[in-house]
Design a protein around this motif. Structure first.
Motif, short mmCIF file in Angstrom:
data_model
loop_
_atom_site.label_atom_id
_atom_site.label_comp_id
_atom_site.label_asym_id
_atom_site.label_seq_id
_atom_site.Cartn_x
_atom_site.Cartn_y
_atom_site.Cartn_z
N TYR A 145 7.07 20.12 10.24
CA TYR A 145 8.00 21.05 9.61
C TYR A 145 8.18 20.83 8.11
CZ TYR A 145 9.56 22.30 14.34
OH TYR A 145 9.62 22.74 15.64
N GLY A 146 7.69 19.74 7.58
CA GLY A 146 8.05 19.39 6.22
C GLY A 146 9.39 18.66 6.21
N ALA A 147 9.97 18.48 5.03
CA ALA A 147 11.19 17.70 4.89
C ALA A 147 12.33 18.28 5.73
CB ALA A 147 11.60 17.65 3.42
N ARG A 240 11.20 28.79 6.23
CA ARG A 240 10.19 28.05 5.49
C ARG A 240 9.59 26.93 6.35
NH1 ARG A 240 11.06 25.34 -0.53
NH2 ARG A 240 8.93 24.53 -0.76
N GLN A 241 10.42 26.24 7.10
CA GLN A 241 9.92 25.18 7.97
C GLN A 241 9.03 25.74 9.07
OE1 GLN A 241 13.77 23.46 8.95
NE2 GLN A 241 13.29 21.61 7.76
N ARG A 242 9.37 26.92 9.58
CA ARG A 242 8.55 27.52 10.63
C ARG A 242 7.20 28.00 10.09
NH1 ARG A 242 12.80 30.52 14.83
NH2 ARG A 242 14.33 28.80 14.79
N ALA A 246 3.62 26.68 11.45
CA ALA A 246 2.51 27.56 11.79
C ALA A 246 1.24 27.16 11.04
CB ALA A 246 2.87 29.00 11.51
N LYS A 247 1.39 26.83 9.75
CA LYS A 247 0.22 26.41 8.97
C LYS A 247 -0.37 25.11 9.52
CE LYS A 247 1.44 28.57 4.55
NZ LYS A 247 1.81 28.34 3.12
N THR A 248 0.49 24.18 9.91
CA THR A 248 0.01 22.92 10.48
C THR A 248 -0.74 23.16 11.78
OG1 THR A 248 1.88 21.73 9.49
CG2 THR A 248 0.71 20.64 11.29
#
Length: 263
Positions: A145-147, A240-242, A246-248
């Motif tokens: 998700y990132g930070a 933004r986390q979603r 999705a990119k990951t």
């Protein structure tokens, strides 16, 4: 990931050799068996993994339930079991060729790893262990998700402080599995591959579904708890986390597609 996967037979050989110290007769057999295992996994399992990633990509932008998380967990566990079962069949001949000094070496390695595990999870204060568990969970979550926000970290901390997780229970099961493996390896020494395969398959069954009914009950509750925590974290995620999630997942899917098509 692609580099690691393509070199998995070699890396797996080094890892296994650090536990068993294979002799000159065992080494070429183990290398061949590990290559066969990877060929099977590339052909049979990577397409299934790609399908699973498609399902996760569908869920990524949605609000999800603990039941959906547990469904994903069950599917991933089934794929892991299939790989382990195939490994047990593939490596049966090697298992039956192990000598007692090699099994004793494995026991010493287990004792070393067990000492490290106890240091991490049984020693220190409960607060120390909770903080260590939280740190690992945050690292895992941020890889997708990132930070995380302070509120998301606080939510995870609160859930872990009320968790059923008991390192003493986990440690007892860990020791049971080690003892079961050691006994099985001694039992299959010198057996025909078919007999060794049957014994290793039975070992795998006892590993996936513990022979200890109390532990099975504890694990079922813990899995449900973890599914609820993962769902709560995802549902707290920002748009933004979603997108980052999705990119990951899309990156993992691209890896699976490339690796499955490689010869």
């Amino acid at each position: 990931m692609r580099l690691a996967y393509n070199n998995a037979p070699q890396l797996s050989y080094w890892w296994l050799d650090s536990y068993f110290d294979f002799d000159s007769a065992q080494t070429p057999r183990v290398r061949t068996e590990l290559q066969s295992l990877q060929d099977w996994h590339r052909k049979q399992e990577l397409p299934l993994l790609e399908q699973q990633l498609d399902r996760l990509l569908t869920l990524a932008p949605q609000t999800i339930t603990p039941e959906q998380v547990c469904g994903v967990y069950g599917e991933l566990q089934a794929r892991a079991v299939a790989a382990l079962d195939n490994a047990a069949q593939t490596l049966a001949a090697t298992a039956s060729s192990l000598q007692e000094p090699q099994i004793q070496r494995l026991q010493r390695e287990f004792e070393k790893k067990d000492s490290e595990w106890r240091e991490d999870w049984l020693e220190g204060t409960p607060q120390d262990r909770a903080e260590r568990r939280l740190k690992k969970a945050v690292e895992w979550s941020e890889s997708f998700y990132g930070a995380l926000s302070d509120e998301q970290r606080d939510m995870l901390a609160a859930r872990f402080s009320a968790s059923l997780f008991d390192p003493q229970v986990q440690h007892r099961e860990k020791l049971r599995r080690h003892q079961d493996l050691m006994a099985t390896l001694r039992a299959v020494r010198g057996q025909a591959p078919a007999q060794a395969q049957a014994a290793l398959h039975a070992l795998l069954t006892r590993t996936v579904v513990s022979a200890d009914p109390d532990y099975r009950q504890h694990l079922e509750k813990l899995v449900q708890e973890n599914c609820s925590t993962v769902a709560a974290l995802h549902n707290s995620s920002t748009p933004r986390q979603r997108v980052r999630l999705a990119k990951t997942l899309q990156g993992y899917k691209g890896d699976a597609q490339a690796l499955a098509s490689a010869s």
